[in-house]
Design a protein around this motif. Structure first.
Motif, short mmCIF file in Angstrom:
data_model
loop_
_atom_site.label_atom_id
_atom_site.label_comp_id
_atom_site.label_asym_id
_atom_site.label_seq_id
_atom_site.Cartn_x
_atom_site.Cartn_y
_atom_site.Cartn_z
N VAL A 301 1.37 -0.19 15.26
CA VAL A 301 0.20 0.17 14.45
C VAL A 301 0.65 0.93 13.21
O VAL A 301 0.15 0.68 12.09
CB VAL A 301 -0.79 1.00 15.28
CG1 VAL A 301 -1.87 1.59 14.39
CG2 VAL A 301 -1.42 0.14 16.36
N LEU A 302 1.60 1.84 13.37
CA LEU A 302 2.12 2.58 12.22
C LEU A 302 2.78 1.62 11.21
O LEU A 302 2.60 1.75 10.00
CB LEU A 302 3.13 3.63 12.68
CG LEU A 302 3.82 4.45 11.58
CD1 LEU A 302 2.79 5.23 10.78
CD2 LEU A 302 4.86 5.39 12.17
N PHE A 303 3.55 0.66 11.73
CA PHE A 303 4.19 -0.32 10.87
C PHE A 303 3.15 -1.10 10.06
O PHE A 303 3.30 -1.31 8.84
CB PHE A 303 5.03 -1.27 11.71
CG PHE A 303 5.57 -2.46 10.97
CD1 PHE A 303 6.65 -2.33 10.11
CD2 PHE A 303 4.99 -3.71 11.12
CE1 PHE A 303 7.14 -3.43 9.41
CE2 PHE A 303 5.47 -4.80 10.43
CZ PHE A 303 6.55 -4.66 9.58
N LEU A 304 2.08 -1.52 10.71
CA LEU A 304 1.05 -2.29 10.01
C LEU A 304 0.30 -1.43 9.00
O LEU A 304 -0.07 -1.92 7.92
CB LEU A 304 0.07 -2.89 11.04
CG LEU A 304 0.66 -3.95 11.97
CD1 LEU A 304 -0.37 -4.40 13.00
CD2 LEU A 304 1.18 -5.15 11.18
N VAL A 305 0.07 -0.16 9.33
CA VAL A 305 -0.62 0.73 8.39
C VAL A 305 0.24 0.94 7.14
O VAL A 305 -0.26 0.88 6.01
CB VAL A 305 -0.94 2.07 9.08
CG1 VAL A 305 -1.40 3.11 8.04
CG2 VAL A 305 -2.03 1.88 10.12
N ILE A 306 1.53 1.21 7.33
CA ILE A 306 2.42 1.40 6.18
C ILE A 306 2.50 0.12 5.35
O ILE A 306 2.46 0.16 4.10
CB ILE A 306 3.82 1.83 6.65
CG1 ILE A 306 3.76 3.24 7.25
CG2 ILE A 306 4.82 1.78 5.51
CD1 ILE A 306 5.08 3.71 7.82
N ALA A 307 2.60 -1.03 6.02
CA ALA A 307 2.63 -2.30 5.29
C ALA A 307 1.33 -2.51 4.52
O ALA A 307 1.34 -3.00 3.38
CB ALA A 307 2.86 -3.45 6.26
N GLY A 308 0.20 -2.12 5.11
CA GLY A 308 -1.09 -2.27 4.43
C GLY A 308 -1.18 -1.38 3.20
O GLY A 308 -1.63 -1.83 2.14
N PHE A 309 -0.78 -0.11 3.33
CA PHE A 309 -0.80 0.79 2.18
C PHE A 309 0.13 0.28 1.08
O PHE A 309 -0.21 0.36 -0.11
CB PHE A 309 -0.39 2.20 2.61
CG PHE A 309 -1.53 3.06 3.05
CD1 PHE A 309 -2.19 3.87 2.15
CD2 PHE A 309 -1.96 3.05 4.37
CE1 PHE A 309 -3.26 4.67 2.54
CE2 PHE A 309 -3.02 3.83 4.78
CZ PHE A 309 -3.67 4.65 3.87
N THR A 310 1.29 -0.23 1.46
CA THR A 310 2.22 -0.74 0.47
C THR A 310 1.64 -1.96 -0.24
O THR A 310 1.75 -2.09 -1.47
CB THR A 310 3.56 -1.11 1.14
OG1 THR A 310 4.07 0.03 1.84
CG2 THR A 310 4.58 -1.55 0.10
N ALA A 311 1.01 -2.86 0.51
CA ALA A 311 0.40 -4.04 -0.11
C ALA A 311 -0.72 -3.65 -1.06
O ALA A 311 -0.84 -4.21 -2.16
CB ALA A 311 -0.13 -4.98 0.99
N VAL A 312 -1.54 -2.68 -0.67
CA VAL A 312 -2.62 -2.22 -1.55
C VAL A 312 -2.05 -1.63 -2.83
O VAL A 312 -2.57 -1.86 -3.93
CB VAL A 312 -3.51 -1.21 -0.81
CG1 VAL A 312 -4.46 -0.51 -1.78
CG2 VAL A 312 -4.30 -1.89 0.29
N ASN A 313 -0.97 -0.87 -2.70
CA ASN A 313 -0.35 -0.30 -3.90
C ASN A 313 0.16 -1.38 -4.84
O ASN A 313 0.02 -1.28 -6.06
CB ASN A 313 0.82 0.62 -3.49
CG ASN A 313 0.35 1.99 -3.07
OD1 ASN A 313 -0.60 2.52 -3.63
ND2 ASN A 313 0.99 2.56 -2.07
N PHE A 314 0.77 -2.43 -4.28
CA PHE A 314 1.28 -3.50 -5.13
C PHE A 314 0.14 -4.27 -5.80
O PHE A 314 0.25 -4.67 -6.96
CB PHE A 314 2.14 -4.46 -4.29
CG PHE A 314 3.59 -4.07 -4.24
CD1 PHE A 314 4.47 -4.50 -5.21
CD2 PHE A 314 4.06 -3.25 -3.22
CE1 PHE A 314 5.81 -4.13 -5.16
CE2 PHE A 314 5.39 -2.88 -3.16
CZ PHE A 314 6.28 -3.31 -4.14
#
Length: 325
Positions: A301-314
């Motif tokens: 879940v942490l991995f997916l949350v970090i990936a989601g925040f990174t995608a939103v930033n990009f």
């Protein structure tokens, strides 16, 4: 007298044979191909990296994904549990939501303050002064020490009931408290520790400031542009790629914070789960409660949350990051 004509006889090569010139060209072609491709030597030198990639990264990730669907206590073989870990996490685990709340507050407060301080100090250090290298090294030093257990222990003493911070407040007649033991302030001591470690983004900002075109600033000075306007209309827009890079790195780093929360709270996440950061809760479930299957689900879940925040930033960077083109 008979004149004999000698005809030059050209021998044709037998069928399937290659002339010597063609053979030499083929050899040269193969030699060049080996030089360009390198043969098997590059793969030999890359072998340790491939072993590390598959043995220490990809395989453990896939194994943890499998364990996230099992009940596993590190002592007995894992038992398949389906999606039970994820259902428990979102529907029947109040401590999980406490850790999510503490982590989101920590990220939302520490990252902007850290980046603002880093950029401000970088602009102050972007000068050709005598001994400026010493000042830069001094400001970068906390980032080298900030992740150490010893620094977290000192930080706990500084903000304790009899710590240096209360002694400082006493000079102004302010009655201090035990900041670590108060649920209203304990998390913000971790935020201050994170902000204190601003050296890494500062160095990156400093490198970006060195690359800004000086002729733009000279033209702005001729036009009488004030320093504040120059910062918001010239420096900040030109520096947005560096800001974006630092934002992504610092958000990821903040989500993974573990050592300060573990040391300052003695591994409990207290008081009242106020310092129960997500990584600390993950560690407790896996290595204290021996619920490794549940901890694996938390990790994914942490991995997916970090990936989601990174995608939103990009995605959002298209609207505020300005490149040369």
């Amino acid at each position: 007298m008979t004149t004999a004509k000698t005809d030059r006889v050209v021998k044709e090569p037998p069928a399937g044979a290659t002339p010597s010139g063609s053979r030499e060209r083929d050899r040269m072609r193969r030699r060049l191909a080996r030089r360009r491709g390198g043969g098997w030597w590059p793969y030999l030198f890359l072998a340790p990296w491939f072993v590390g990639l598959f043995g220490l990264t990809i395989y453990p990730m896939l194994d943890s994904l499998y364990l996230s669907f099992t009940k596993f206590d590190l002592l007995t073989p894992p038992q398949w549990a389906g999606t039970r870990n994820y259902e428990k996490m979102f529907a029947d685990d109040p401590v999980f939501w406490d850790s999510v709340h503490a982590t989101l507050v920590y990220v939302a407060v520490s990252v902007p303050l850290k980046l603002a301080l880093a950029l401000g100090v970088a602009m102050l250090l972007n000068r050709d002064l005598k001994g400026i290298g010493l000042y830069r090294a001094a400001f970068y030093l906390p980032s080298l020490l900030g992740g150490a257990v010893a620094v977290a222990i000192v930080w706990r003493q500084v903000f304790g009931g009899d710590g240096l911070f209360n002694d400082f407040l006493a000079w102004f007649g302010i009655q201090g408290q035990d900041w670590i033991s108060s649920p209203d302030s304990a998390l913000y001591t971790l935020v201050l520790l994170a902000v204190w470690q601003f050296g890494t983004p500062m160095v990156i900002f400093l490198a970006g400031l060195k690359q800004l075109p000086k002729d733009v600033y000279e033209a702005a000075a001729i036009d009488g542009v004030t320093p504040v306007t120059r910062f918001f209309r010239i420096t900040l827009p030109l520096l947005t790629p560096i800001v974006f890079f630092n934002v992504v790195l610092q958000i990821i780093d903040a989500f993974k914070t573990f050592t300060p929360a573990f040391v300052i709270s003695n591994g409990s996440g207290g008081p009242l789960n106020s310092t129960m950061l997500y990584s600390l809760y993950l560690y407790k479930k896996g290595f204290t409660d021996l619920q490794m299957g549940y901890a694996s689900a938390l990790a994914w879940v942490l991995f997916l949350v970090i990936a989601g925040f990174t995608a939103v930033n990009f995605i959002a960077s298209r609207y505020w990051v300005h490149y040369d083109d």
